[in-house]
Every structure is written in C-alpha cells, then in structure tokens.
Motif scaffolding. Sequence first.
Motif, PDB file in Angstrom:
ATOM      1  N   HIS A   1       0.851  -1.206   0.000  1.00 45.52           N
ATOM      2  CA  HIS A   1       0.000   0.000   0.000  1.00 45.52           C
ATOM      3  C   HIS A   1       0.887   1.257   0.000  1.00 45.52           C
ATOM      4  O   HIS A   1       0.724   2.152  -0.824  1.00 45.52           O
ATOM      5  CB  HIS A   1      -0.911  -0.058   1.238  1.00 45.52           C
ATOM      6  CG  HIS A   1      -1.680   1.194   1.520  1.00 45.52           C
ATOM      7  ND1 HIS A   1      -3.052   1.271   1.389  1.00 45.52           N
ATOM      8  CD2 HIS A   1      -1.286   2.418   1.933  1.00 45.52           C
ATOM      9  CE1 HIS A   1      -3.451   2.495   1.706  1.00 45.52           C
ATOM     10  NE2 HIS A   1      -2.409   3.214   2.052  1.00 45.52           N
ATOM     11  N   GLU A   2       1.847   1.266   0.921  1.00 42.61           N
ATOM     12  CA  GLU A   2       2.742   2.429   1.021  1.00 42.61           C
ATOM     13  C   GLU A   2       3.624   2.558  -0.220  1.00 42.61           C
ATOM     14  O   GLU A   2       3.958   3.664  -0.644  1.00 42.61           O
ATOM     15  CB  GLU A   2       3.613   2.337   2.278  1.00 42.61           C
ATOM     16  CG  GLU A   2       2.848   2.346   3.598  1.00 42.61           C
ATOM     17  CD  GLU A   2       1.919   3.550   3.753  1.00 42.61           C
ATOM     18  OE1 GLU A   2       2.218   4.624   3.189  1.00 42.61           O
ATOM     19  OE2 GLU A   2       0.886   3.418   4.428  1.00 42.61           O
TER      20      GLU A   2
ATOM     21  N   HIS B   1       1.723   4.453  -2.885  1.00 41.56           N
ATOM     22  CA  HIS B   1       1.881   5.911  -2.695  1.00 41.56           C
ATOM     23  C   HIS B   1       3.262   6.356  -3.190  1.00 41.56           C
ATOM     24  O   HIS B   1       3.407   7.326  -3.921  1.00 41.56           O
ATOM     25  CB  HIS B   1       1.812   6.281  -1.215  1.00 41.56           C
ATOM     26  CG  HIS B   1       0.461   6.127  -0.583  1.00 41.56           C
ATOM     27  ND1 HIS B   1      -0.682   6.657  -1.116  1.00 41.56           N
ATOM     28  CD2 HIS B   1       0.074   5.528   0.576  1.00 41.56           C
ATOM     29  CE1 HIS B   1      -1.714   6.385  -0.316  1.00 41.56           C
ATOM     30  NE2 HIS B   1      -1.275   5.689   0.712  1.00 41.56           N
TER      31      HIS B   1
ATOM     32  N   GLU C   1      -1.446  15.370  -5.417  1.00 40.86           N
ATOM     33  CA  GLU C   1      -1.833  14.855  -4.103  1.00 40.86           C
ATOM     34  C   GLU C   1      -2.909  13.786  -4.256  1.00 40.86           C
ATOM     35  O   GLU C   1      -2.867  12.734  -3.612  1.00 40.86           O
ATOM     36  CB  GLU C   1      -2.347  15.990  -3.198  1.00 40.86           C
ATOM     37  CG  GLU C   1      -2.891  15.425  -1.878  1.00 40.86           C
ATOM     38  CD  GLU C   1      -3.025  16.440  -0.761  1.00 40.86           C
ATOM     39  OE1 GLU C   1      -3.538  17.533  -1.038  1.00 40.86           O
ATOM     40  OE2 GLU C   1      -2.641  16.114   0.377  1.00 40.86           O
TER      41      GLU C   1
ATOM     42  N   ALA D   1      -2.472   9.908  -3.205  1.00 43.37           N
ATOM     43  CA  ALA D   1      -3.350   9.406  -2.142  1.00 43.37           C
ATOM     44  C   ALA D   1      -4.147   8.193  -2.605  1.00 43.37           C
ATOM     45  O   ALA D   1      -4.316   7.227  -1.858  1.00 43.37           O
ATOM     46  CB  ALA D   1      -4.301  10.509  -1.676  1.00 43.37           C
TER      47      ALA D   1
ATOM     48  N   GLY E   1      -2.423   4.188  -2.919  1.00 45.20           N
ATOM     49  CA  GLY E   1      -2.301   3.214  -1.820  1.00 45.20           C
ATOM     50  C   GLY E   1      -3.504   2.284  -1.729  1.00 45.20           C
ATOM     51  O   GLY E   1      -3.377   1.061  -1.866  1.00 45.20           O
TER      52      GLY E   1
ATOM     53  N   ASN F   1      -8.910   3.297   4.734  1.00 45.68           N
ATOM     54  CA  ASN F   1      -8.039   4.419   4.361  1.00 45.68           C
ATOM     55  C   ASN F   1      -8.755   5.474   3.543  1.00 45.68           C
ATOM     56  O   ASN F   1      -8.293   6.607   3.455  1.00 45.68           O
ATOM     57  CB  ASN F   1      -6.817   3.903   3.594  1.00 45.68           C
ATOM     58  CG  ASN F   1      -5.737   3.428   4.537  1.00 45.68           C
ATOM     59  OD1 ASN F   1      -5.111   4.219   5.222  1.00 45.68           O
ATOM     60  ND2 ASN F   1      -5.537   2.124   4.606  1.00 45.68           N
TER      61      ASN F   1
ATOM     62  N   ASP G   1      -5.757   8.684   3.702  1.00 44.43           N
ATOM     63  CA  ASP G   1      -5.781   8.870   2.247  1.00 44.43           C
ATOM     64  C   ASP G   1      -7.078   9.530   1.774  1.00 44.43           C
ATOM     65  O   ASP G   1      -7.063  10.420   0.923  1.00 44.43           O
ATOM     66  CB  ASP G   1      -5.598   7.520   1.553  1.00 44.43           C
ATOM     67  CG  ASP G   1      -4.270   6.885   1.922  1.00 44.43           C
ATOM     68  OD1 ASP G   1      -3.338   7.640   2.251  1.00 44.43           O
ATOM     69  OD2 ASP G   1      -4.172   5.657   1.880  1.00 44.43           O
TER      70      ASP G   1
ATOM     71  N   ARG H   1      -6.997  13.143   2.206  1.00 44.36           N
ATOM     72  CA  ARG H   1      -6.135  13.812   1.214  1.00 44.36           C
ATOM     73  C   ARG H   1      -6.864  13.946  -0.115  1.00 44.36           C
ATOM     74  O   ARG H   1      -6.741  14.964  -0.806  1.00 44.36           O
ATOM     75  CB  ARG H   1      -4.833  13.031   1.029  1.00 44.36           C
ATOM     76  CG  ARG H   1      -4.028  13.002   2.304  1.00 44.36           C
ATOM     77  CD  ARG H   1      -2.623  12.492   2.150  1.00 44.36           C
ATOM     78  NE  ARG H   1      -2.003  12.441   3.465  1.00 44.36           N
ATOM     79  CZ  ARG H   1      -1.541  13.509   4.111  1.00 44.36           C
ATOM     80  NH1 ARG H   1      -1.587  14.703   3.551  1.00 44.36           N
ATOM     81  NH2 ARG H   1      -1.025  13.386   5.314  1.00 44.36           N
TER      82      ARG H   1
END
Length: 229
Positions: A58-59, A62, A97, A101, A104, A161, A169, A172
């Motif tokens: 997931h990270e 991003h 952004e 976001a 992820g 998330n 997320d 964002r």
Amino acid sequence: MKLSWRVATVSGIAIRVHVTFLFVVALGAMEWGLSHGTRGALFGAVLVCLLFACVALHELGHSLVAQRLGVSVREILLLPIGGVARLGREPKTALHELLIAVAGPLVNVILAVLLVVGARVVVGPVWLSDGGFVRALMAPPALATLVAALTAANLALAVFNMIPALPMDGGRVLRAVLTFFLGKLRATSIAATVGQFLAAGLAAFGLMSGNVVLVAIGVFVFLGAAQER
Ligand code: ZN
C-alpha cells in the motif's frame, strides 16, 4: 528512525520495520496458537507478516506514484498501527496529491481482486458462494483461511483508508478535490474539520462498543487532523 531495521529496498526506498512489530507478530502467534497449537502459532505469525506485506505494498503504491511525480520518498516505515511513507516534500499540485493518495488504497483493491481470483482457481467457485468466504475466515489454519483473511484485510485497508478524515488517504483525496474549487488553505481547513469530526465519532463509537483499537485510531486521526491544520 531509531529502533527499526531495513527489510527491503524498492526503487531506492528503504522499507523499515519498527521493533514493536515483533510484539504484533507474537500477539498473532499467541492468538492462533491458543486455539490451534503450534501449527496455529506458526499460522498467526505468517498471517501477521503477510498483513504487513500488504501494508508495505500500500505504502509502495503511494511512494512509486510520488516518485513518478517528482516527489522523493525518504523511507517507508511499518509500525504496529500501519505504515507511513515519508515523502521528501508536499506534492506540488492538488492533482498530484490526489493521485498519490489514491494509489495506496488502489493497491489493496488490486490485491483483494488477485486473491479472490487466485482462490477461485485453487479452492474452486464454492469459495465465493454459500457463505464459503465467511466459513473460510472462521476455519482452522489452512491456505483458504489465510487467503480469506488477507482478502478481508485488503478490502478493510482500502475502505478504512478512504475514510475522508485528513491524515488518512480519503482525507487527502477530499482536500485535493476541494482545493480545485476553494484553494489549498480553505480546503485544508475544511478537510481537517471533517477529519476531526469523523475521528471524534470513531473514538466515541469505540468507547461505546469497548473497542480500544478504534479509540486509539480516533485519537490518532484527531491529532493528525489538528497538525495538518
Ligand atoms: Zn495510504
């Protein structure tokens, strides 16, 4: 960060695991070991490690999109409460952004789909019908149980998330969309307020239902939203 060690490097990004992660692995092993002996303990430990691998992916989602958009990524840190991708700076535009976001949770949706397709091939179509999925979730340690748990976890990660509370997320995404119309300052202020409102609701719900994890997440999100402001 201190007390963490590097487990992998992808695209120049160090993926680090915090030492408290061992505690969560032990907890998973204990939980499954109590009901299913040594095999259960091993299963619990493997399950926790795979869950964290999903969080790491997931990270990475991003991070890799951020890199493509010219934002450097210092590291990915995996903590018991989840992962953090530490970006070198804020994304330049609201569109950037938004893309970073969304990447992820999108990874978790893709993982869930792959797991479902894979299980259909291995276990057969019965897995998705007649409550087979829920039965697999409740079953003793087995491959189907593992796949069911990982599928559920990935769906939960995606949905959770995307809650529109600012440090998360979804928050964002909300801020990025609002920025298109209102400018960043006003968008941040509104997204932070929505985030704090939702976080307070989450914590209150956690208190009422006796769920300590929800309370902790509520407090964490509330403080995060305040910091964003
Ligand atoms: Zn995320």
